[in-house]
Scaffold this motif. Sequence first.
Motif, PDB file in Angstrom:
ATOM      1  N   SER A   1       0.830  -1.203   0.000  1.00  0.00           N
ATOM      2  CA  SER A   1       0.000   0.000   0.000  1.00  0.00           C
ATOM      3  C   SER A   1       0.868   1.258   0.000  1.00  0.00           C
ATOM      4  N   ALA A   2       1.924   1.259   0.815  1.00  0.00           N
ATOM      5  CA  ALA A   2       2.824   2.419   0.846  1.00  0.00           C
ATOM      6  C   ALA A   2       3.409   2.680  -0.535  1.00  0.00           C
ATOM      7  N   ILE A   3       3.836   1.613  -1.199  1.00  0.00           N
ATOM      8  CA  ILE A   3       4.431   1.748  -2.530  1.00  0.00           C
ATOM      9  C   ILE A   3       3.372   2.175  -3.547  1.00  0.00           C
ATOM     10  N   LYS A   4       2.193   1.562  -3.480  1.00  0.00           N
ATOM     11  CA  LYS A   4       1.111   1.856  -4.419  1.00  0.00           C
ATOM     12  C   LYS A   4       0.715   3.322  -4.384  1.00  0.00           C
ATOM     13  N   TYR A   5       0.679   3.908  -3.201  1.00  0.00           N
ATOM     14  CA  TYR A   5       0.225   5.293  -3.064  1.00  0.00           C
ATOM     15  C   TYR A   5       1.372   6.299  -3.080  1.00  0.00           C
ATOM     16  N   GLY A   6       2.541   5.843  -3.512  1.00  0.00           N
ATOM     17  CA  GLY A   6       3.662   6.762  -3.722  1.00  0.00           C
ATOM     18  C   GLY A   6       4.443   7.132  -2.479  1.00  0.00           C
ATOM     19  N   GLY A   7       4.312   6.333  -1.410  1.00  0.00           N
ATOM     20  CA  GLY A   7       5.027   6.629  -0.174  1.00  0.00           C
ATOM     21  C   GLY A   7       6.301   5.828  -0.039  1.00  0.00           C
ATOM     22  N   LYS A   8       6.890   5.892   1.142  1.00  0.00           N
ATOM     23  CA  LYS A   8       8.113   5.157   1.449  1.00  0.00           C
ATOM     24  C   LYS A   8       7.831   4.156   2.556  1.00  0.00           C
ATOM     25  N   THR A   9       8.564   3.045   2.533  1.00  0.00           N
ATOM     26  CA  THR A   9       8.328   2.008   3.512  1.00  0.00           C
ATOM     27  C   THR A   9       9.634   1.417   4.021  1.00  0.00           C
ATOM     28  N   ILE A  10       9.623   0.981   5.275  1.00  0.00           N
ATOM     29  CA  ILE A  10      10.762   0.310   5.907  1.00  0.00           C
ATOM     30  C   ILE A  10      10.319  -1.094   6.300  1.00  0.00           C
ATOM     31  N   ALA A  11      11.070  -2.100   5.858  1.00  0.00           N
ATOM     32  CA  ALA A  11      10.777  -3.481   6.221  1.00  0.00           C
ATOM     33  C   ALA A  11      11.822  -3.959   7.224  1.00  0.00           C
ATOM     34  N   VAL A  12      11.367  -4.386   8.385  1.00  0.00           N
ATOM     35  CA  VAL A  12      12.265  -4.898   9.422  1.00  0.00           C
ATOM     36  C   VAL A  12      12.259  -6.420   9.334  1.00  0.00           C
ATOM     37  N   LEU A  13      13.431  -6.995   9.094  1.00  0.00           N
ATOM     38  CA  LEU A  13      13.547  -8.431   8.859  1.00  0.00           C
ATOM     39  C   LEU A  13      13.930  -9.191  10.127  1.00  0.00           C
ATOM     40  N   GLY A  14      13.507 -10.443  10.184  1.00  0.00           N
ATOM     41  CA  GLY A  14      13.886 -11.308  11.292  1.00  0.00           C
ATOM     42  C   GLY A  14      15.003 -12.247  10.906  1.00  0.00           C
TER      43      GLY A  14
END
Length: 292
Positions: A164-177
């Motif tokens: 959704s963040a990408i779709k609406y032109g925003g930025k996102t942070i993914a925290v991995l395990g």
Amino acid sequence: MNLSEVEKRLLALHYVFPVPANRFTRLYEVDPELMQYLTFPTEKLAFILNVTPKKASKINASVVVNSALPFEELYDSYGIIPIPFTNPLYPKSLLTMFDPPAVLYVQGDAQLLAEKMKVSIIGSRKATFYSEKSLTFIVPPLVKNNVIIVSGLASGADTFAHQSAIKYGGKTIAVLGHGLFHIYPKENSALKDEIGKNHLLVTEYPPYVRPERWTFPMRNRIISGLANAIIVTEAAKKSGTMSTVEHALEHGKDVYAVPGPITSRLSEGPNNMISEGAEPLSNGYQVIEALR
């Protein structure tokens, strides 16, 4: 990225002993430059690191073998930026935690860590279309106000949040395990690549560390620690999502829950949160008002 000599020595130690920063407190007290600990008697090193003598001996030997490796250059060749907890780029919000990551390994736009407004969106790995549809009311206002969307790249709600963040032109942070050389779940491989290229991947584990059952609960405290507020879409009453909420409450973060139908087991978590004081959420503007 410029690292001090002490930070470079921390990378060598963390590579073989990837634990949170609070596990190194005693070590920094007796050896603040990280130059002498390899000469300590095994029993002393075991006491300082709070491990068995056998483990201390193994750590010592591994650091000696790997100490000549140019970790900074090696990570750079993979586009990985190591950020020790003593570095200015390290997020201040994580330092308030009891057990902040000793090192963050990031890939992508590291400047996203410095952005002031971040919101974590989390929920069940079995999240339904209800979560996906709810985010059409929640994410666009957040993106419009330059809020970074943080989540954990898991199946279900996390995936919906990043997409959704990408779709609406925003930025996102993914925290991995897990380390950056791995991906879990496998079906999010393309999404991981997209985030690593145009957004930001974050983990506290060196690149070689594989996903394990215990690494994901540890990841949850970072998802909470990075954000100003937490949003839960769908979740069972007892789930990993609730552990992230507990971290958020410990950190004094605002917690929002998307109310759901009483017939859905995945609405039990959010509905119960609301009954205990979480704010029911119907759109992203509610969060923006609170952040301001």
